[in-house]
Design a protein around this motif. Structure first.
Motif, PDB file in Angstrom:
ATOM      1  N   GLU A  16      48.234  57.815  32.713  1.00 27.93           N
ATOM      2  CA  GLU A  16      49.200  56.775  33.071  1.00 27.93           C
ATOM      3  C   GLU A  16      49.376  55.860  31.870  1.00 27.93           C
ATOM      4  N   THR A  18      50.140  52.299  30.309  1.00 26.46           N
ATOM      5  CA  THR A  18      50.065  50.893  30.712  1.00 26.46           C
ATOM      6  C   THR A  18      51.393  50.204  30.434  1.00 26.46           C
ATOM      7  N   LEU A  22      51.939  44.178  30.908  1.00 24.44           N
ATOM      8  CA  LEU A  22      50.558  43.928  31.322  1.00 24.44           C
ATOM      9  C   LEU A  22      49.570  43.951  30.162  1.00 24.44           C
ATOM     10  N   LEU A  23      49.994  44.464  29.014  1.00 22.61           N
ATOM     11  CA  LEU A  23      49.074  44.579  27.879  1.00 22.61           C
ATOM     12  C   LEU A  23      48.490  43.239  27.449  1.00 22.61           C
ATOM     13  N   SER A  26      45.319  42.398  29.281  1.00 23.78           N
ATOM     14  CA  SER A  26      44.159  43.279  29.122  1.00 23.78           C
ATOM     15  C   SER A  26      42.993  42.577  28.440  1.00 23.78           C
ATOM     16  N   GLU A  87      40.585  44.843  35.154  1.00 21.87           N
ATOM     17  CA  GLU A  87      40.982  45.575  33.952  1.00 21.87           C
ATOM     18  C   GLU A  87      41.619  46.916  34.309  1.00 21.87           C
ATOM     19  N   THR A  88      41.044  47.596  35.299  1.00 21.98           N
ATOM     20  CA  THR A  88      41.616  48.867  35.749  1.00 21.98           C
ATOM     21  C   THR A  88      42.998  48.648  36.350  1.00 21.98           C
ATOM     22  N   ILE A  90      45.085  46.322  35.637  1.00 24.75           N
ATOM     23  CA  ILE A  90      46.020  45.957  34.581  1.00 24.75           C
ATOM     24  C   ILE A  90      46.392  47.166  33.728  1.00 24.75           C
ATOM     25  N   THR A  91      45.399  47.965  33.348  1.00 24.52           N
ATOM     26  CA  THR A  91      45.671  49.077  32.438  1.00 24.52           C
ATOM     27  C   THR A  91      46.216  50.311  33.142  1.00 24.52           C
ATOM     28  N   LYS A  92      45.866  50.494  34.407  1.00 24.33           N
ATOM     29  CA  LYS A  92      46.343  51.663  35.157  1.00 24.33           C
ATOM     30  C   LYS A  92      46.766  51.249  36.560  1.00 24.33           C
ATOM     31  N   PRO A  93      47.883  50.522  36.669  1.00 25.14           N
ATOM     32  CA  PRO A  93      48.273  50.008  37.987  1.00 25.14           C
ATOM     33  C   PRO A  93      48.553  51.094  39.021  1.00 25.14           C
ATOM     34  N   SER A  96      45.109  52.498  40.148  1.00 23.89           N
ATOM     35  CA  SER A  96      44.359  51.535  40.948  1.00 23.89           C
ATOM     36  C   SER A  96      44.976  51.394  42.328  1.00 23.89           C
TER      37      SER A  96
END
Length: 132
Positions: A16, A18, A22-23, A26, A87-88, A90-93, A96
């Motif tokens: 996925e 990001t 959202l970066l 992070s 963090e998860t 944010i990086t992989k919405p 998650s």
């Protein structure tokens, strides 16, 4: 039986991507974990035993300051866990969200009765769709 190996190209493609918006969050999510971890390391140097229960078993009681340190250490661990979750998210919405949906599904299949409400977990409110 031979195992099918992934091609190099397949291994380089992330599951996925990001979202750019959202970066910028992070680093802030990572900072949550880093600060809580640093706190736990500092507290660990002050505590004689690994848990509050072990301390009470060894000494028979616990003073307010020592208990506060053990409780603060436990809260910091919760912050680390929450930091990983944030963090998860944010990086992989998308991933998650999938995990949250799976957790909701697992809870909906439980059959024990909730003491506070008397409802069985898994009941779905027909108006809101909320799983109880």
């Amino acid at each position: 039986m031979t195992r099918k190996r992934k091609l190099v190209q397949d291994q380089l493609i992330p599951d996925e991507i990001t979202p750019v918006m959202l970066l910028k969050l992070s680093k802030k999510a990572s900072t949550l974990k880093d600060c809580a971890a640093a706190f736990r390391i500092a507290v660990a140097g002050m505590l004689e035993l690994p848990t509050k229960q072990a301390y009470i078993r060894t000494y028979g009681s616990i003073d307010a300051v020592t208990e506060a340190l053990y409780d603060a250490d436990q809260l910091a661990q919760g912050i680390i866990d929450a930091g990983f979750a944030i963090e998860t998210m944010i990086t992989k919405p998308l991933k998650s969200r999938e995990l949250i949906m799976l957790d909701d599904l697992r809870r909906s299949l439980e059959t024990d009765t909730e003491p506070d409400t008397g409802q069985t977990p898994g009941n779905v409110d027909p108006t809101t769709g909320e799983i109880h």
